[in-house]
Write an enzyme that holds these catalytic residues in place. Structure first.
Site, PDB file in Angstrom:
ATOM      1  N   SER A 268       0.825  -1.199   0.000  1.00  0.00           N
ATOM      2  CA  SER A 268       0.000   0.000   0.000  1.00  0.00           C
ATOM      3  C   SER A 268       0.869   1.262   0.000  1.00  0.00           C
ATOM      4  O   SER A 268       1.664   1.444  -0.911  1.00  0.00           O
ATOM      5  CB  SER A 268      -0.968  -0.043   1.189  1.00  0.00           C
TER       6      SER A 268
ATOM      7  N   ASP B 159      -5.751  -3.836  -2.000  1.00  0.00           N
ATOM      8  CA  ASP B 159      -4.709  -3.433  -1.054  1.00  0.00           C
ATOM      9  C   ASP B 159      -4.082  -4.644  -0.344  1.00  0.00           C
ATOM     10  O   ASP B 159      -4.773  -5.450   0.273  1.00  0.00           O
ATOM     11  CB  ASP B 159      -5.343  -2.498  -0.021  1.00  0.00           C
TER      12      ASP B 159
END
Length: 290
Positions: free
Chosen positions: A49, A163
């Site tokens: 991320s 993510d």
């Protein structure tokens, strides 16, 4: 500017894992600056991320001054736009455009430092490690696609990627996938102090983000045990969405790195001595002996 990684070097190799954490990812920049100032090598990077965004930029050769300016100026509008999709509130295609416009290179094959971005397969829940070859901008975008907020990113195999924080928010063990694997594993966890909100979440979206960050903290604790050194910037008082506090986050990352850099140098010296003490193989006229 980061040095080009040299896999044949005789010194111990250092792997760096950068956690997710949304706006808190700016703290990673402060850590990288201290590493440059203190001469701590970085031979490979794995990022999830926000950690994939910072780590990918550094691996691509973005100078640390430009990376810090990037951390101070970036805002959510640079990464997403509202979409009509039922799979998310926004598309983060704008992030891919942002990366292509600003990174020195955008292919894994061109990176100065080996790098891996961690995403998650939404269907199977498996970690997807993107490295070695292909499109860097796409990989980082996938690693940053927060489920429920950003529309999942679909790769060439038809997988819906989201993510990587839901499977490996601090990707220390992913560092072992590099060849050769690093000798010293360093993790930077910006979620160590947990998640702060302005009171209890009051919306479904707030509950979603709070849940994700609670899960990330639990997963991160497991990954920390695989690291030789964990750098934990004290940024728990800063919310995931407070990008305007980039300068403070960079400072907190710097402070945490300064506290840990001595231990990393000790490990470099210890592993170097251990390697030098091992018997070397010698080849003579009668063949090979130890």
């Amino acid at each position: 500017m980061p040095e080009v990684s040299t896999p044949n070097t005789t010194r111990p190799r250092v792997g760096l894992a950068l956690s997710g954490g949304a706006a808190r990812g700016a703290a990673h920049v402060g850590v990288l600056r201290v590493f440059e100032e203190q001469g701590v090598p970085v031979d490979c990077i794995a990022g999830t991320s926000a950690g994939s965004l910072v780590g990918g930029a550094y691996a691509a050769g973005l100078p640390i001054d430009e990376l810090e300016e990037f951390a101070l100026r970036m805002r959510w509008r640079d990464f997403g736009r509202v979409t009509l999709s039922t799979l998310g509130v926004q598309s983060n295609a704008r992030m891919e455009e942002f990366i292509r416009a600003r990174f020195p290179v955008t292919r894994f094959e061109q990176l100065r430092i080996p790098f891996a971005a961690v995403a998650a397969d939404l269907k199977t829940g498996a970690a997807v490690v993107l490295k070695d070859e292909g499109d860097l901008a796409f990989a980082i975008r996938a690693s940053c696609a927060v489920p429920g907020w950003y529309v999942p990113v679909v790769d060439e195999r038809g997988r819906q990627l989201v993510d990587g924080g839901i499977v490996a928010t601090l990707p220390v063990r992913m560092l072992r996938k590099f060849a050769p694997p690093p000798d010293i594993l360093v993790g930077v966890d910006v979620n160590f102090e947990g998640a702060k909100f302005l009171g209890p979440p009051r919306t479904a979206l707030g509950i979603l983000f709070q849940t994700i960050m609670v899960v990330q903290r639990s997963i991160g604790a497991h990954e920390q045990r695989a690291a030789d050194v964990v750098i934990a910037p004290r940024c728990g008082h800063i919310r995931w969405d407070e990008m305007a506090r980039g300068a403070e986050l960079v400072r907190l990352g710097r402070e945490a790195a300064l506290e840990s850099v001595g231990r990393i140098k000790e490990l470099l010296e210890e592993r170097s001595r251990d390697a030098a003490a091992r018997p070397r193989r010698q080849t003579g006229s009668l063949g090979t002996r130890t």
